[in-house]
Design a protein around this motif. Structure first.
Motif, short mmCIF file in Angstrom:
data_model
loop_
_atom_site.label_atom_id
_atom_site.label_comp_id
_atom_site.label_asym_id
_atom_site.label_seq_id
_atom_site.Cartn_x
_atom_site.Cartn_y
_atom_site.Cartn_z
N ARG A 243 0.83 -1.21 0.00
CA ARG A 243 0.00 0.00 0.00
C ARG A 243 0.87 1.26 0.00
O ARG A 243 0.54 2.24 -0.66
CB ARG A 243 -0.92 0.01 1.22
CG ARG A 243 -1.99 -1.06 1.14
CD ARG A 243 -3.10 -0.76 2.12
NE ARG A 243 -4.20 -1.67 1.90
CZ ARG A 243 -4.43 -2.75 2.64
NH1 ARG A 243 -3.65 -3.04 3.65
NH2 ARG A 243 -5.46 -3.53 2.37
N GLN B 54 -3.13 0.92 6.68
CA GLN B 54 -3.23 1.43 5.34
C GLN B 54 -3.41 2.94 5.34
O GLN B 54 -3.86 3.51 6.32
CB GLN B 54 -4.39 0.77 4.60
CG GLN B 54 -5.68 0.71 5.38
CD GLN B 54 -6.58 -0.40 4.89
OE1 GLN B 54 -6.72 -0.59 3.70
NE2 GLN B 54 -7.18 -1.13 5.79
N GLU C 252 -6.23 6.00 0.25
CA GLU C 252 -6.65 4.92 -0.63
C GLU C 252 -8.15 4.63 -0.52
O GLU C 252 -8.84 4.52 -1.52
CB GLU C 252 -5.85 3.67 -0.27
CG GLU C 252 -6.02 2.56 -1.25
CD GLU C 252 -4.87 1.57 -1.14
OE1 GLU C 252 -5.00 0.63 -0.36
OE2 GLU C 252 -3.85 1.75 -1.82
#
Lengths: 229, 513
Positions: free
Chosen positions: A197, B351, B355
């Motif tokens: 990511r 994360q 995104e």
């Protein structure tokens, strides 16, 4: 290829869904063969020489994922999964087993046709990969390992470059986190998803105009990434 | 002492009297035998006969009878056997020594024998009690109901120590209630004291009541109240050990039944949850199939060839939009049901926030085409740990709301900043805002921000924000709504920063091409 109608095998147990999917595909000029069970699907898939298989994961007589694995032992035709399940794990399992893309029910006709076209196009694209590629306003030169935007070179690290190449080679498909990690870092990779990511984030900052609303490297939440030209 | 015993214990009266009478009779018989043997046997041997009699009396008839027999024997021996006969006078002074030794030996052997007898008696009694205790323990281990425990205990105590008892257990209302119907009058507050103070026992002398707390392995289980019967108003302390053992046995039995209950409830809960989850997944499948058909068919209609007339096209379009809308509502409802049922496995991963925001905007696609979404995130925003699928649902719901309640071409802003140990994320619009009195209520189920008349124009179920709240709370964050001074509403939520995994930054900078 262009003269022949693409052959599509549709493996779906809900008659009403089959009906509109078939109608939409036939309007597009495809030849559609239907199968309502996994067993029938296996027969149709192996005898019709399909250009694409549309497969529902929730079949009455068997596991769709097992069927994908079966197909992948002897063929490479694209497989598009139709999934009614909300669980991301099923999609990941199907993709890791060798499926190319998925559509979550309910889906629109436009969405369906776009995915089908992309997958059918892929078959010809793979055949004639050029050393030069254009992605939007980006130019990729694989022979010189360079990426430029309007003539200005973008400085990619080796991992970012490899990531871009893997994504580009899989245009029109969905790549799971696991698949990308394996392709970019090699089969013995020990990195976890957050590594990937971070690199995707950095690559987006270099190639996307607005990295928060990307146009090329799209996120398939909980599953992986999709590259779009 | 003996008279006191006789007057208060009519049962013992006859038995003790019989013992004394028997003792006298045996002494007389011994004297008869002795006098008849006087001619043939030496006096020293006659003494032996008397001593034997005293010994046997002590063994079989008890301490008191033994003492009586000892004195009586000496007297009878003197009177009948020692010359001059039939007189207490003695001819030879040496007999006085004989009497003294005889009395001493008779008393000592008699007492020793009586002690022996007492001990044997005590041992027998103990054995009986132990036996009874074993039986009770065995009976308790097979009980399935609290009432059985109470009955077995009461039966045991009645038989062994002659006391009435009642088993008190704590109820949900913070008080002790008897398990079965009982005849014991007790003070509830005394019982509660025994229960609360966790002392070994509470003795209430004037009432002859004894409150025994039942101490389980993890916590107090209840109180056993004992009431001394009328025959023995004073509480005998020798029973203490026995009663404490009884209390711990009862505590174990009560505790065991409690855990049986807990296990049963757990099993039932698992079964209920399994049923609920199968209903949910069945429902989810059953709803999604017709929705897919609906969306697909409406879509096919819109793109059918030859093209539809503009009016028909509009109908097809509306059909399609409404089906999509319905599908979104069903997804929210199912998510809510799953979240409420604890059905959702939160799959947290580290994360970047960027995104999931991008994915949400992309997913909403057409619904946002009339709005401008502006995302402003600080460059150094750390990664966060969350479930991407659930967070996508949060952003989709917030963006959809923002789009729904603001004018076309309005801007929707997403921003984030670090605040304390949290990252605060806000989604703001320039729409009509939220009525000030509903800023908190809108996160409830089926609550909508605007008055019904206005709300009717904008479709919705009032479930989107409730889903957001459930998801954010599952991530240990909080969510709140506010109206902006510049007009429009802003929903902001927090996510804990945590400790992101280490990452080798050098990899990002290495070897530029």
């Amino acid at each position: 290829m262009s003269t022949l109608a693409p052959i599509i095998v549709l493996i779906e147990d809900e008659a009403q869904i089959s009906r509109f999917v078939r109608a939409a595909l036939e309007d597009e000029g495809c030849q559609v063969y239907e199968a309502a069970t996994a067993a029938r699907g296996l027969i149709e898939g192996s005898t019709r020489k399909p250009d694409l298989i549309l497969l529902d994961l929730g079949l009455p007589d068997g596991d769709g994922i097992a069927l994908v694995k079966d197909f992948r032992t002897w063929s490479s035709f694209p497989i598009l999964i139709l999934s009614a399940r909300s669980s991301e794990q099923d999609k990941i399992a199907a993709l890791d087993a060798g499926a190319d893309d998925y559509l979550t029910k309910p889906f629109g006709v436009g969405e369906l046709l776009a995915r089908v076209r992309a997958l059918l196009r892929r078959r010809t694209q793979i055949a004639d990969m050029e050393p030069l590629a254009t992605i939007g306003d980006l130019q990729l030169d694989f022979s010189r390992r360079s990426v430029t935007r309007a003539g200005v070179a973008l400085h990619l690290t080796p991992i970012e470059y490899r990531l871009l190449c893997v994504l580009y080679a899989s245009v029109g498909r969905v790549l799971t986190h696991h698949q990308l990690l394996r392709e970019v870092w090699g089969p013995g990779h020990s990195e976890s998803n957050h590594y990937l990511r971070i690199f995707v984030g950095h690559l987006r900052r270099k190639i996307e105009i607005d990295p928060a609303q990307p146009k090329h490297i799209l996120t398939e939440t909980g599953v992986g990434y999709r590259f779009q030209i | 002492m003996a008279w006191v015993t006789i007057s208060t214990m009519p049962f013992h009266l006859s038995k003790t009297a019989v013992n004394y009478i028997s003792s006298i009779v045996i002494c007389i018989l011994t004297t008869l035998v002795s006098t008849s043997l006087l001619l043939f046997v030496d006096l020293a041997n006659i003494v032996m006969l008397f001593l034997l009699a005293v010994f046997l009396i002590s063994v079989y008839l008890g301490r008191g009878a033994g003492i009586l027999a000892a004195f009586l024997s000496v007297a009878l021996f003197d009177f009948f056997c020692v010359p001059p006969h039939f007189s207490f006078a003695v001819s030879d002074v040496q007999y006085l020594l004989t009497f003294a030794v005889m009395l001493a030996v008779a008393l000592i052997t008699g007492q020793l024998a009586a002690n022996l007898r007492d001990q044997a008696e005590l041992a027998k009694q103990r054995e009986q009690r132990t036996q009874a205790l074993y039986e009770m323990a065995r009976a308790l281990s097979g009980t399935l109901k609290l009432s059985q425990v109470s009955e077995i205990t009461a039966e045991f105590l009645r038989k062994i120590v002659g006391m009435e008892s009642v088993l008190l257990l704590p109820s949900d209302e913070k008080e002790l209630v008897p398990v079965t119907v009982h005849k014991v009058w007790y003070e509830p507050h005394m019982a509660w004291t025994a229960y609360e103070d966790k002392q070994q026992h509470v003795l209430s002398e004037p009432d002859g009541l004894y409150y025994l707390p039942l101490k389980g392995s993890t916590r107090m289980r209840g109180v056993l109240v004992l009431s001394a019967s009328q025959n023995s108003p004073v509480f005998p302390s020798e029973n203490n050990e026995l009663l404490l053992t009884v209390a711990s046995l009862v505590a174990i039995a009560v505790e065991r039944l409690h855990y049986v209950d807990v296990a049963k409830q757990g099993e039932m809960q698992i079964a209920t949850e399994r049923l609920r989850s199968s209903i949910l997944s069945g429902l989810s499948h059953d709803l999604r199939t017709p929705l897919t058909v609906l969306v697909g068919m409406a879509d096919s209609l819109a793109v059918s060839k030859p093209p539809l007339s503009s009016k028909q096209q509009e109908v097809a379009q509306t059909l399609r939009d409404q089906s999509n809308h319905l599908s979104g509502m069903v997804a929210n409802l199912l998510d809510m049901a799953r979240l409420h049922a604890g059905e959702v496995n939160i799959h947290k991963e580290w994360q970047p926030l960027e995104e999931v925001i991008g994915a949400s905007i992309q997913l909403l696609g057409q619904s946002l085409e009339h709005h401008v979404v502006k995302v402003t995130l600080p460059d150094d925003l750390p990664m966060l740990e969350f479930d991407a699928v659930l967070m996508e649902r949060v952003f989709c719901n917030l963006l959809e709301n923002a789009a729904k309640y603001s004018a076309d071409q309005g801007a929707i802003e997403i921003s984030a900043c670090v605040q304390g140990g949290f990252v605060k994320v806000s989604v703001s619009d320039h729409g009509c805002g939220i009525p000030p009195d509903k800023l908190e209520a809108i996160f409830g189920m089926f609550v909508r921000g605007h008055a019904v008349e206005e709300a009717n124009k904008i479709s919705g179920t009032g479930i989107g924000l409730a889903v957001c709240k459930a998801i954010i709370e599952a991530h240990q964050g909080s969510i709140k709504a506010e109206n902006l001074a510049s007009g429009g509403a802003s929903i902001s939520f927090t996510l804990p920063l945590g400790e992101p995994p280490l990452f080798n930054e050098a990899l990002l900078e290495s070897e530029l091409i």
